[in-house]
Design a protein around this motif. Structure first.
Motif, PDB file in Angstrom:
ATOM      1  N   LYS A 195       0.768  -0.868  -0.175  1.00 52.87           N
ATOM      2  CA  LYS A 195       0.373   0.254   0.220  1.00 52.87           C
ATOM      3  C   LYS A 195       0.583   1.594  -0.024  1.00 52.87           C
ATOM      4  CE  LYS A 195      -0.605   0.177   4.623  1.00 52.87           C
ATOM      5  NZ  LYS A 195      -1.549  -0.123   5.647  1.00 52.87           N
ATOM      6  N   THR A 229       0.832   3.634  -2.777  1.00 55.69           N
ATOM      7  CA  THR A 229       0.612   4.912  -2.793  1.00 55.69           C
ATOM      8  C   THR A 229       2.366   5.960  -3.753  1.00 55.69           C
ATOM      9  OG1 THR A 229       0.059   4.935  -1.082  1.00 55.69           O
ATOM     10  CG2 THR A 229       0.847   7.113  -1.156  1.00 55.69           C
ATOM     11  N   LYS A 249       8.505  13.251   4.029  1.00 55.47           N
ATOM     12  CA  LYS A 249       7.032  13.417   3.745  1.00 55.47           C
ATOM     13  C   LYS A 249       6.301  14.461   3.704  1.00 55.47           C
ATOM     14  CE  LYS A 249       3.242  11.760   6.529  1.00 55.47           C
ATOM     15  NZ  LYS A 249       2.619  10.421   6.839  1.00 55.47           N
ATOM     16  N   GLN A 271       4.221  16.525   1.677  1.00 64.32           N
ATOM     17  CA  GLN A 271       3.005  17.827   1.700  1.00 64.32           C
ATOM     18  C   GLN A 271       2.521  18.613   1.423  1.00 64.32           C
ATOM     19  OE1 GLN A 271       3.283  15.991   5.910  1.00 64.32           O
ATOM     20  NE2 GLN A 271       1.473  14.983   6.003  1.00 64.32           N
ATOM     21  N   ILE A 311      -3.858  13.849   1.271  1.00 65.42           N
ATOM     22  CA  ILE A 311      -4.280  12.520   2.161  1.00 65.42           C
ATOM     23  C   ILE A 311      -3.856  11.737   2.173  1.00 65.42           C
ATOM     24  CG2 ILE A 311      -6.643  11.283   2.783  1.00 65.42           C
ATOM     25  CD1 ILE A 311      -6.485  14.700   3.513  1.00 65.42           C
ATOM     26  N   LEU A 312      -4.113  11.049   0.953  1.00 68.39           N
ATOM     27  CA  LEU A 312      -2.569   8.912   1.205  1.00 68.39           C
ATOM     28  C   LEU A 312      -2.142   9.516   1.860  1.00 68.39           C
ATOM     29  CD1 LEU A 312      -3.839   7.496  -2.255  1.00 68.39           C
ATOM     30  CD2 LEU A 312      -5.367   7.183   0.086  1.00 68.39           C
ATOM     31  N   THR A 336      -0.483  11.556   3.549  1.00 70.54           N
ATOM     32  CA  THR A 336      -0.517  11.221   5.321  1.00 70.54           C
ATOM     33  C   THR A 336      -1.054  10.706   6.323  1.00 70.54           C
ATOM     34  OG1 THR A 336      -0.808  13.933   5.009  1.00 70.54           O
ATOM     35  CG2 THR A 336      -1.866  13.478   7.288  1.00 70.54           C
ATOM     36  N   ILE A 337      -1.600   9.274   5.746  1.00 75.91           N
ATOM     37  CA  ILE A 337      -1.867   8.600   6.138  1.00 75.91           C
ATOM     38  C   ILE A 337      -0.820   6.928   6.264  1.00 75.91           C
ATOM     39  CG2 ILE A 337      -4.228   6.601   6.096  1.00 75.91           C
ATOM     40  CD1 ILE A 337      -6.216   8.631   5.283  1.00 75.91           C
ATOM     41  N   LEU A 338      -0.567   7.580   4.663  1.00 76.47           N
ATOM     42  CA  LEU A 338       0.085   6.112   4.743  1.00 76.47           C
ATOM     43  C   LEU A 338       1.732   6.137   4.860  1.00 76.47           C
ATOM     44  CD1 LEU A 338      -2.557   4.151   2.473  1.00 76.47           C
ATOM     45  CD2 LEU A 338      -2.170   3.816   4.205  1.00 76.47           C
TER      46      LEU A 338
END
Length: 391
Positions: free
Chosen positions: A4, A8, A69, A73, A172-173, A175-177
């Motif tokens: 995943k 991403t 990361k 962003q 969003i992806l 930030t989460i993964l």
């Protein structure tokens, strides 16, 4: 690396990089909308690529000294803003400005690649880079299909509004993964930029790799810039959605990216590059002797893009082996200069097409293949020596 996360990174690369190619199938529409000449409209692509090269040089190296990361962003949010600006542009000057800034922040695509290299195991790095780069290459090619279709069904402004929403989903992806990756170098920003010159001079393999693939970059950029004008005129007279479908033909070659990465891991990248250059050369030789055949043009697009992608992955496998602590800077140098080649290709393609038509583009492409192969022969000797010293 978890699947995943890998997906991403590949998807983020694809959507980010697609933003710098959205305009290519729309050039004929822009020409009518802004009532400008072919050479003026061609500047849209040139300015976007210059912005991309500038962003690669001043922003991407920061991935070696700050959290990759967080860098991604911030750039994604900035990219959303500039895409909206492009969609609301009222005149060509405003659109020129928006296009250049889109290029600047679309460099988030190049932050995903060294991050993937950092997260990958040593024995799987080529395969991992290949998978993420397949996303980048699909983003480049399918952006044309997406852009042409949306413009035909709605408007050219809708293209930029819709893609800005996709960028938000990527944000969003991520930030989460995506995990945080601590920087491997503890130096100041000005020292970081200064060190890039030393890296470039110290590793002769790096400039040779840039030049070797850079000549193919001229072909790639000039071809896709003038193809819109070529297909929209007689004898084909295609509309923007049909022109955009040529991105699908090119995307068919993107499956070679992971394959090229695996072969680069197993047998080394040098043979891959030789095959790629020869494949591109014979593709354009075929196009030269069949200039009015749409079928041959489609075949040429598939094989040509296949060759470019194999070459890119193989060259990146070479340069990422030079210094694990400086991958963002190495990637920055490589892509910055590569996109200067791209911007030169857009400019030369527009001028030569204006002066000599499609034949001028084909001759330029064949000449660049010869120059690329000559540079590659020098690179091969340097790389073999480097590998022996490492052993």
């Amino acid at each position: 690396m978890q699947k995943k996360i890998l997906f991403t990174l590949a998807l983020g690369t694809a959507i980010s990089v697609s933003t710098i190619y959205l305009s290519q199938p729309l050039l004929a529409i822009f020409r009518k909308h802004f009532q400008s000449s072919v050479s003026d409209i061609g500047l849209i692509i040139t300015l976007t690529q210059i912005g991309y090269a500038l962003g690669i040089f001043i922003l991407v190296p920061m991935g070696d000294i700050i959290n990759k990361k967080k860098l991604i962003q911030v750039k994604l949010l900035a990219l959303i803003s500039t895409l909206l600006l492009a969609g609301f542009s009222q005149n060509l000057i405003m659109f020129f400005f928006a296009s250049m800034i889109i290029g600047l922040f679309a460099t988030s695509a190049q932050d995903f690649v060294p991050l993937a290299a950092d997260l990958a195991k040593e024995q799987e790095r080529g395969k991992t880079i290949g998978f993420v780069m397949s996303g980048l290459l699909l983003g480049i090619l399918l952006s044309r299909t997406f852009s042409g279709f949306v413009a035909e069904q709605a408007s050219w402004q809708a293209v930029f509004f819709i893609i800005s929403f996709f960028i938000f989903l990527i944000f969003i992806l991520v930030t989460i993964l995506v995990p945080h990756q601590s920087p491997k170098t503890n130096i100041k920003y000005y020292q970081l930029i200064h060190s890039m010159g030393k890296i470039f001079i110290k590793n002769s393999i790096l400039p040779l790799s840039v030049i070797s693939h850079g000549f193919l970059g001229i072909i790639f950029s000039s071809f896709w810039t003038v193809l819109t004008f070529y297909l929209s005129d007689v004898p084909f007279s295609l509309n923007s959605s049909h022109i955009g479908l040529f991105g699908l033909a090119g995307a068919a070659g993107a499956i070679a990216a992971p394959i090229a990465g695996r072969y680069a891991d197993k047998i080394g990248p040098l043979l891959n590059i030789k095959i790629a250059i020869l494949l591109i050369f014979f593709s354009f030789l075929l196009l030269f002797f069949n200039q009015n055949s749409l079928t041959i043009l489609i075949i040429g697009v598939v094989t040509f893009d296949l060759g470019v992608q194999v070459s890119l992955i193989s060259h990146q496998t070479i340069i990422y082996s030079l210094d694990s602590k400086a991958r963002s800077r190495i990637n920055s140098i490589f892509v910055t200069i590569l996109f200067l080649f791209f911007s030169l290709g857009s400019y030369l393609g527009s001028i030569l097409f204006h002066l000599f038509g499609w034949r001028g583009e084909l001759i330029l492409s064949l000449l660049c293949c010869v120059l690329s192969f000559g540079t590659h022969l020098i690179l091969s000797e340097k790389y073999k020596k480097f590998k022996n010293e490492v052993k």
